[in-house]
Motif scaffolding. Structure first.
Motif, PDB file in Angstrom:
ATOM      1  N   VAL A 151       0.851  -1.195   0.000  1.00 44.91           N
ATOM      2  CA  VAL A 151       0.000   0.000   0.000  1.00 44.91           C
ATOM      3  C   VAL A 151       0.885   1.241   0.000  1.00 44.91           C
ATOM      4  CG1 VAL A 151      -1.741   1.304   1.280  1.00 44.91           C
ATOM      5  CG2 VAL A 151      -1.831  -1.209   1.232  1.00 44.91           C
ATOM      6  N   PHE A 152       0.611   2.157  -0.926  1.00 43.89           N
ATOM      7  CA  PHE A 152       1.324   3.436  -0.964  1.00 43.89           C
ATOM      8  C   PHE A 152       0.667   4.378   0.037  1.00 43.89           C
ATOM      9  CE2 PHE A 152       1.967   7.723  -2.903  1.00 43.89           C
ATOM     10  CZ  PHE A 152       3.348   7.775  -2.770  1.00 43.89           C
ATOM     11  N   ASP A 153       1.368   4.654   1.136  1.00 44.53           N
ATOM     12  CA  ASP A 153       0.762   5.388   2.248  1.00 44.53           C
ATOM     13  C   ASP A 153       1.770   6.367   2.858  1.00 44.53           C
ATOM     14  OD1 ASP A 153      -0.666   6.302   4.411  1.00 44.53           O
ATOM     15  OD2 ASP A 153      -0.498   4.449   5.570  1.00 44.53           O
ATOM     16  N   PRO A 154       1.779   7.622   2.371  1.00 48.98           N
ATOM     17  CA  PRO A 154       2.713   8.617   2.919  1.00 48.98           C
ATOM     18  C   PRO A 154       2.452   8.964   4.376  1.00 48.98           C
ATOM     19  CG  PRO A 154       1.890   9.308   0.771  1.00 48.98           C
ATOM     20  CD  PRO A 154       1.054   8.133   1.200  1.00 48.98           C
ATOM     21  N   SER A 155       1.320   8.547   4.924  1.00 49.24           N
ATOM     22  CA  SER A 155       1.027   8.860   6.323  1.00 49.24           C
ATOM     23  C   SER A 155       1.572   7.806   7.278  1.00 49.24           C
ATOM     24  CB  SER A 155      -0.492   8.983   6.530  1.00 49.24           C
ATOM     25  OG  SER A 155      -1.129   7.720   6.393  1.00 49.24           O
ATOM     26  N   ARG A 156       2.193   6.736   6.738  1.00 52.69           N
ATOM     27  CA  ARG A 156       2.731   5.706   7.633  1.00 52.69           C
ATOM     28  C   ARG A 156       3.760   6.326   8.567  1.00 52.69           C
ATOM     29  NH1 ARG A 156       3.866   0.957   5.628  1.00 52.69           N
ATOM     30  NH2 ARG A 156       2.845   1.242   3.610  1.00 52.69           N
ATOM     31  N   ALA A 157       3.883   5.764   9.738  1.00 56.63           N
ATOM     32  CA  ALA A 157       4.721   6.357  10.786  1.00 56.63           C
ATOM     33  C   ALA A 157       6.175   6.513  10.351  1.00 56.63           C
ATOM     34  CB  ALA A 157       4.636   5.514  12.056  1.00 56.63           C
ATOM     35  N   ALA A 158       6.724   5.484   9.733  1.00 54.81           N
ATOM     36  CA  ALA A 158       8.123   5.558   9.301  1.00 54.81           C
ATOM     37  C   ALA A 158       8.318   4.598   8.131  1.00 54.81           C
ATOM     38  CB  ALA A 158       9.071   5.215  10.445  1.00 54.81           C
ATOM     39  N   ALA A 159       8.656   5.149   6.984  1.00 57.52           N
ATOM     40  CA  ALA A 159       8.899   4.314   5.805  1.00 57.52           C
ATOM     41  C   ALA A 159      10.345   3.825   5.848  1.00 57.52           C
ATOM     42  CB  ALA A 159       8.654   5.111   4.530  1.00 57.52           C
ATOM     43  N   THR A 160      10.520   2.528   6.092  1.00 56.76           N
ATOM     44  CA  THR A 160      11.864   1.960   6.218  1.00 56.76           C
ATOM     45  C   THR A 160      12.352   1.487   4.849  1.00 56.76           C
ATOM     46  OG1 THR A 160      11.386   1.241   8.472  1.00 56.76           O
ATOM     47  CG2 THR A 160      13.262   0.205   7.365  1.00 56.76           C
ATOM     48  N   HIS A 161      13.507   1.980   4.433  1.00 55.54           N
ATOM     49  CA  HIS A 161      14.073   1.589   3.145  1.00 55.54           C
ATOM     50  C   HIS A 161      15.593   1.738   3.188  1.00 55.54           C
ATOM     51  CE1 HIS A 161      15.074   5.733   1.875  1.00 55.54           C
ATOM     52  NE2 HIS A 161      13.926   6.087   2.438  1.00 55.54           N
ATOM     53  N   LEU A 162      16.232   1.246   2.139  1.00 56.96           N
ATOM     54  CA  LEU A 162      17.679   1.384   2.001  1.00 56.96           C
ATOM     55  C   LEU A 162      18.004   1.929   0.613  1.00 56.96           C
ATOM     56  CD1 LEU A 162      18.790  -1.977   3.674  1.00 56.96           C
ATOM     57  CD2 LEU A 162      19.066   0.325   4.625  1.00 56.96           C
ATOM     58  N   ALA A 163      17.126   2.809   0.117  1.00 56.57           N
ATOM     59  CA  ALA A 163      17.282   3.331  -1.241  1.00 56.57           C
ATOM     60  C   ALA A 163      18.578   4.112  -1.414  1.00 56.57           C
ATOM     61  CB  ALA A 163      16.084   4.206  -1.606  1.00 56.57           C
ATOM     62  N   PHE A 164      19.092   4.698  -0.333  1.00 56.28           N
ATOM     63  CA  PHE A 164      20.357   5.439  -0.398  1.00 56.28           C
ATOM     64  C   PHE A 164      21.542   4.593   0.078  1.00 56.28           C
ATOM     65  CE2 PHE A 164      17.346   9.090   0.071  1.00 56.28           C
ATOM     66  CZ  PHE A 164      17.632   9.701  -1.145  1.00 56.28           C
ATOM     67  N   GLY A 165      21.299   3.299   0.296  1.00 56.18           N
ATOM     68  CA  GLY A 165      22.361   2.445   0.806  1.00 56.18           C
ATOM     69  C   GLY A 165      22.483   2.574   2.306  1.00 56.18           C
ATOM     70  N   ALA A 166      23.631   2.134   2.829  1.00 57.89           N
ATOM     71  CA  ALA A 166      23.902   2.194   4.265  1.00 57.89           C
ATOM     72  C   ALA A 166      25.390   1.952   4.468  1.00 57.89           C
ATOM     73  CB  ALA A 166      23.085   1.149   5.030  1.00 57.89           C
ATOM     74  N   GLY A 167      25.859   2.337   5.632  1.00 56.73           N
ATOM     75  CA  GLY A 167      27.254   2.076   5.960  1.00 56.73           C
ATOM     76  C   GLY A 167      28.209   3.006   5.233  1.00 56.73           C
ATOM     77  N   LEU A 168      29.371   2.480   4.931  1.00 58.35           N
ATOM     78  CA  LEU A 168      30.473   3.261   4.367  1.00 58.35           C
ATOM     79  C   LEU A 168      30.100   3.975   3.078  1.00 58.35           C
ATOM     80  CD1 LEU A 168      33.575   3.684   4.964  1.00 58.35           C
ATOM     81  CD2 LEU A 168      33.971   1.895   3.288  1.00 58.35           C
ATOM     82  N   HIS A 169      29.259   3.345   2.252  1.00 54.72           N
ATOM     83  CA  HIS A 169      28.923   3.890   0.942  1.00 54.72           C
ATOM     84  C   HIS A 169      27.563   4.585   0.916  1.00 54.72           C
ATOM     85  CE1 HIS A 169      32.251   2.415  -1.560  1.00 54.72           C
ATOM     86  NE2 HIS A 169      32.268   1.363  -0.757  1.00 54.72           N
ATOM     87  N   PHE A 170      27.049   4.991   2.071  1.00 46.18           N
ATOM     88  CA  PHE A 170      25.780   5.723   2.070  1.00 46.18           C
ATOM     89  C   PHE A 170      25.884   6.912   1.119  1.00 46.18           C
ATOM     90  CE2 PHE A 170      22.823   8.959   3.601  1.00 46.18           C
ATOM     91  CZ  PHE A 170      21.649   8.226   3.677  1.00 46.18           C
ATOM     92  N   CYS A 171      24.843   7.128   0.334  1.00 46.01           N
ATOM     93  CA  CYS A 171      24.877   8.098  -0.765  1.00 46.01           C
ATOM     94  C   CYS A 171      25.251   9.510  -0.303  1.00 46.01           C
ATOM     95  CB  CYS A 171      23.512   8.126  -1.447  1.00 46.01           C
ATOM     96  SG  CYS A 171      23.398   9.311  -2.797  1.00 46.01           S
ATOM     97  N   VAL A 172      26.336  10.040  -0.859  1.00 42.30           N
ATOM     98  CA  VAL A 172      26.778  11.402  -0.552  1.00 42.30           C
ATOM     99  C   VAL A 172      25.725  12.422  -0.959  1.00 42.30           C
ATOM    100  CG1 VAL A 172      28.454  13.175  -1.214  1.00 42.30           C
ATOM    101  CG2 VAL A 172      29.244  10.892  -0.644  1.00 42.30           C
ATOM    102  N   GLY A 173      25.022  12.145  -2.049  1.00 41.31           N
ATOM    103  CA  GLY A 173      24.051  13.095  -2.568  1.00 41.31           C
ATOM    104  C   GLY A 173      22.662  12.980  -1.984  1.00 41.31           C
ATOM    105  N   ALA A 174      22.463  12.127  -0.968  1.00 40.93           N
ATOM    106  CA  ALA A 174      21.123  11.927  -0.406  1.00 40.93           C
ATOM    107  C   ALA A 174      20.484  13.234   0.076  1.00 40.93           C
ATOM    108  CB  ALA A 174      21.174  10.901   0.726  1.00 40.93           C
ATOM    109  N   PRO A 175      21.194  14.114   0.790  1.00 38.78           N
ATOM    110  CA  PRO A 175      20.541  15.359   1.243  1.00 38.78           C
ATOM    111  C   PRO A 175      20.055  16.226   0.079  1.00 38.78           C
ATOM    112  CG  PRO A 175      22.555  14.971   2.484  1.00 38.78           C
ATOM    113  CD  PRO A 175      22.550  13.980   1.354  1.00 38.78           C
ATOM    114  N   LEU A 176      20.831  16.293  -1.002  1.00 34.20           N
ATOM    115  CA  LEU A 176      20.407  17.083  -2.159  1.00 34.20           C
ATOM    116  C   LEU A 176      19.205  16.441  -2.837  1.00 34.20           C
ATOM    117  CD1 LEU A 176      20.690  19.348  -4.207  1.00 34.20           C
ATOM    118  CD2 LEU A 176      22.445  18.003  -5.384  1.00 34.20           C
ATOM    119  N   ALA A 177      19.253  15.125  -3.032  1.00 35.83           N
ATOM    120  CA  ALA A 177      18.132  14.428  -3.679  1.00 35.83           C
ATOM    121  C   ALA A 177      16.850  14.609  -2.872  1.00 35.83           C
ATOM    122  CB  ALA A 177      18.469  12.946  -3.828  1.00 35.83           C
TER     123      ALA A 177
END
Length: 389
Positions: A321-347
Motif C-alpha cells: 500500500v502506498f501510504d505517505p502517512s505511515r509512521a516511518a517508511a523503512t528503506h535502504l534506497a540510499f544504501g547504508a554504511g560506508l557507501h551511504f549516498c553522498v548526494g542523499a541530502p540534495l536528492a
C-alpha cells in the motif's frame, strides 16, 4: 538456499518486479538468482547487514579480476577513480575530500534556485498531453547539478545524453552498441570536464568544482583525474536516481489519489520505499564468511536487492500500500554504511521541493495513458509518463 529463476529483462518483471521479490523473501534471506549466478540478499535485515559488514566491499579482490576488454578501457579508466567503486583507504580519502566541498550549507544554498526552476519548467508545460519526464523530471535535476558544479546550464542536454549512455554499462543485457555508446560518452564527458577544471584552476568561482579543487586534508588534494571522475559520478548517480524517483513518485501519487499535503519529507521517504530508483547493487566477500547458512569464499559476489527491502513485511506494515502517512517508511534506497549516498541530502531536498510545487501548480494533473517502465534493470524507472493538466 533455494535457486530461483527470473530474467531481469522479462517484460512482466520490468513492469512489476515486486511479486518476484515477494517470492524471494518467502524463500529466505538469501536466494540463488540463476540468471546472475550468485546469491542475493532479499530482506531488510540481510541487505542492511551486508551493506554494513566491512568483510564485504565494492572492489573485487585483485586476484579475481579479469583483463578489461580493450574497447572498454576508457570507461574503466574513469571508474578507477570513483569512490562508489572503491574501498578504504582510497574511498575514505576521496569521500572526506568531497564532503569538505559538498557541504550542507552549499546544498541549502540551492533551495531558492530549485524552487524558481520548478516554476519555470511548469510555466513551459505544453497544452494537452505531454511527457512529464521530458518536461519536468529530467531537466530539473540535471540543471541543479550543472548549477552546483558551475558548468553552463545550456550544457544540460549534452550532460543528460552522456549520463544516459554511461549508465547503460550497469544495465542487464547490455549490447556492444551500448558499450560503445558508453565509452564515447565517457570520452566526451572527460574531455569537457578536463577543460573546465583547467579553467577553474585559473579562474576560481563560487561553485563545487572550485571547492573540490581547493579541498585539502592532511596535505592531500584530489588529482585532476579524481576530480573529473567525482564530477561525473555526482551527475550520473544524482541525476539518474532523482529522475526515476520523481517519475515513479508522481505515478504512485496519481494512481493512488495522493496529494502532497502536509509532510513532504514523509511523502518522499514513502516514494523511496514503495518504488525506489535502484533495485540491485553488489558486493564482494573479502574473506570466508558464513551468512544465513551459506559460506562465502573470498571473491564471491552477492547481490543486494534494494528494491525488495521496502516491501519487507517485517519492517513495513502493509508494504504493498502506498501510504505517505505511515509512521516511518523503512528503506535502504540510499544504501547504508560506508557507501551511504553522498548526494542523499540534495536528492531529498529536490524531491521535497519539486513535488508540492508541481501539484500546487497543476491540481488537475492526471495520467493520460498507462505508464510503462523502461528495460533498464538494475535501475527502475519509467520510459515515459504521459499526463494532462
Amino acid at each position: 538456499m533455494q535457486r530461483l529463476s527470473q530474467s531481469p529483462t522479462d517484460p512482466s518483471f520490468v513492469q512489476n518486479p515486486y511479486p518476484f521479490y515477494a517470492r524471494t523473501r518467502a524463500t529466505g534471506p538469501l536466494i540463488w538468482w540463476e540468471e546472475y549466478g550468485m546469491p542475493c540478499a532479499t530482506t531488510h535485515e540481510a541487505v542492511n547487514a551486508v551493506l554494513r559488514d566491512r568483510r564485504f566491499g565494492r572492489e573485487q579482490p585483485e586476484e579475481f579480476r579479469r583483463p578489461i576488454p580493450e574497447h572498454l578501457k576508457p570507461f574503466y579508466a574513469v571508474e578507477a577513480h570513483s569512490m562508489l567503486e572503491l574501498e578504504p583507504p582510497r574511498h575514505s580519502r576521496l569521500r572526506s575530500l568531497v564532503l569538505r566541498a559538498f557541504t550542507s550549507r552549499r546544498i541549502a544554498g540551492l533551495r531558492d534556485g530549485i524552487e524558481s526552476l520548478c516554476h519555470e519548467l511548469i510555466d513551459a508545460f505544453p497544452d494537452g498531453e505531454f511527457d512529464l519526464l521530458d518536461a519536468f523530471a529530467r531537466p530539473l535535476p540535471v540543471t541543479v547539478i550543472a548549477r552546483l558544479l558551475g558548468v553552463p546550464e545550456e550544457m544540460g542536454a549534452k550532460l543528460l545524453n552522456w549520463s544516459n549512455d554511461m549508465v547503460k554499462m550497469y544495465m542487464a543485457g547490455r549490447s556492444r552498441e551500448d558499450e560503445d555508446a558508453a565509452v564515447a560518452a565517457t570520452e566526451g564527458f572527460v574531455a569537457f570536464m578536463r577543460g573546465y577544471v583547467d579553467q577553474r584552476r585559473k579562474e576560481p568561482r563560487d561553485d563545487l568544482i572550485t571547492s573540490l579543487i581547493a579541498a585539502e586534508e592532511d596535505g592531500e588534494r584530489l588529482s585532476t583525474d579524481e576530480l573529473i571522475t567525482t564530477c561525473i559520478l555526482l551527475l550520473n548517480a544524482g541525476h539518474e536516481a532523482t529522475v526515476h524517483t520523481l517519475g515513479n513518485g508522481v505515478k504512485a501519487m496519481l494512481e493512488n489519489g495522493v496529494l502532497p499535503e502536509g509532510n513532504a519529507e514523509a511523502l518522499v521517504e514513502e516514494i523511496m520505499r514503495y518504488d525506489p530508483p535502484l533495485h540491485m547493487f553488489a558486493r564482494y566477500a573479502y574473506e570466508e564468511i558464513e551468512l544465513y547458512g551459506h559460506v562465502f569464499q573470498r571473491g564471491d559476489e552477492i547481490g543486494l536487492l534494494l528494491g525488495s527491502v521496502g516491501h519487507d513485511e517485517h519492517v513495513n506494515d502493509t508494504p504493498e500500500v502506498f501510504d505517505p502517512s505511515r509512521a516511518a517508511a523503512t528503506h535502504l534506497a540510499f544504501g547504508a554504511g560506508l557507501h551511504f549516498c553522498v548526494g542523499a541530502p540534495l536528492a531529498r531536498m529536490e524531491l521535497q521541493i519539486a513535488l508540492p510545487i508541481l501539484f500546487q501548480r497543476c491540481p488537475g494533473l492526471r495520467l493520460a495513458g498507462v505508464p510503462r517502465y523502461a528495460d533498464i534493470y538494475h535501475f527502475h524507472g519509467l520510459e515515459r509518463l504521459m499526463v494532462t493538466r
